[in-house]
Design an enzyme around this catalytic site. Sequence first.
Site, short mmCIF file in Angstrom:
data_model
loop_
_atom_site.label_atom_id
_atom_site.label_comp_id
_atom_site.label_asym_id
_atom_site.label_seq_id
_atom_site.Cartn_x
_atom_site.Cartn_y
_atom_site.Cartn_z
CG HIS A 1 49.96 50.47 57.70
ND1 HIS A 1 50.33 51.73 58.13
CD2 HIS A 1 48.79 50.62 57.03
CE1 HIS A 1 49.41 52.62 57.73
NE2 HIS A 1 48.48 51.97 57.05
CD GLU B 1 48.90 48.53 60.70
OE1 GLU B 1 50.02 47.98 60.57
OE2 GLU B 1 48.74 49.71 61.07
CG HIS C 1 52.33 54.22 57.04
ND1 HIS C 1 52.27 53.96 58.38
CD2 HIS C 1 51.81 55.47 56.89
CE1 HIS C 1 51.75 55.01 59.01
NE2 HIS C 1 51.46 55.93 58.12
CG ASP D 1 54.57 50.99 58.36
OD1 ASP D 1 54.89 52.19 58.38
OD2 ASP D 1 53.40 50.60 58.47
ZN ZN Z 1 52.09 52.12 59.20
#
Ligand code: ZN
Length: 192
Positions: free
Chosen positions: A48, A130, A166, A176
């Site tokens: 992400h 992330e 994602h 993303d």
């Molecule tokens: Zn995401």
Amino acid sequence: MLAKQGVAPKNTHWAIDQDGWCAGATQLPSPNYGVRPAASEISLIVLHNISLPAGQFGGGYIQDLFLNRLNCDLHPSFNDLRELKVSAHFLILRDGSLLQCVSTLARAWHAGVSAFEGRSGCNDFSIGIELEGSDEIAFEAQQYQTLAALCRALLQRFAIQHIVGHNEIAPGRKTDPGPCFDWQHLQTLLQD
Ligand SMILES: [Zn+2]
């Protein structure tokens, strides 16, 4: 020379401990997680990007969001985040430092409505990473280094079948890690 904690020097080998925490990460435990359903093998890594406010880096607001302590009055865009309960297993900041918010053995709340190869609910069987970033801005070299070291550790520990964005598991809803993420570069680092 001592490496800064949570930043991966080249050829770093991190282990995932028996409780699912990565040795190279600074722990920042989030309350936002659950138990993985029985017999759900961890087979997917989901990448992400996130920045708060969008396109701005630093400030610690992502960490605050994952810990349910973000002051949503600080920026107009934070209004949408009130009552939101989310997390990822890992967060890689712009300087390459690695934070871990949820044990890899637990189910983090990063994918939302999602499906991969016909199987829905990707949080059940995935690990969410992330990267502090946005769809419009290139990621930092040290973020790729840390990501590669982390992926190597996860590949060693779990029967990971795929590393996906994602956007691939929530098409039309998520974009993303975005067009600036260099998949080829990650692959090259993983082959080093
Ligand atoms: Zn995401």
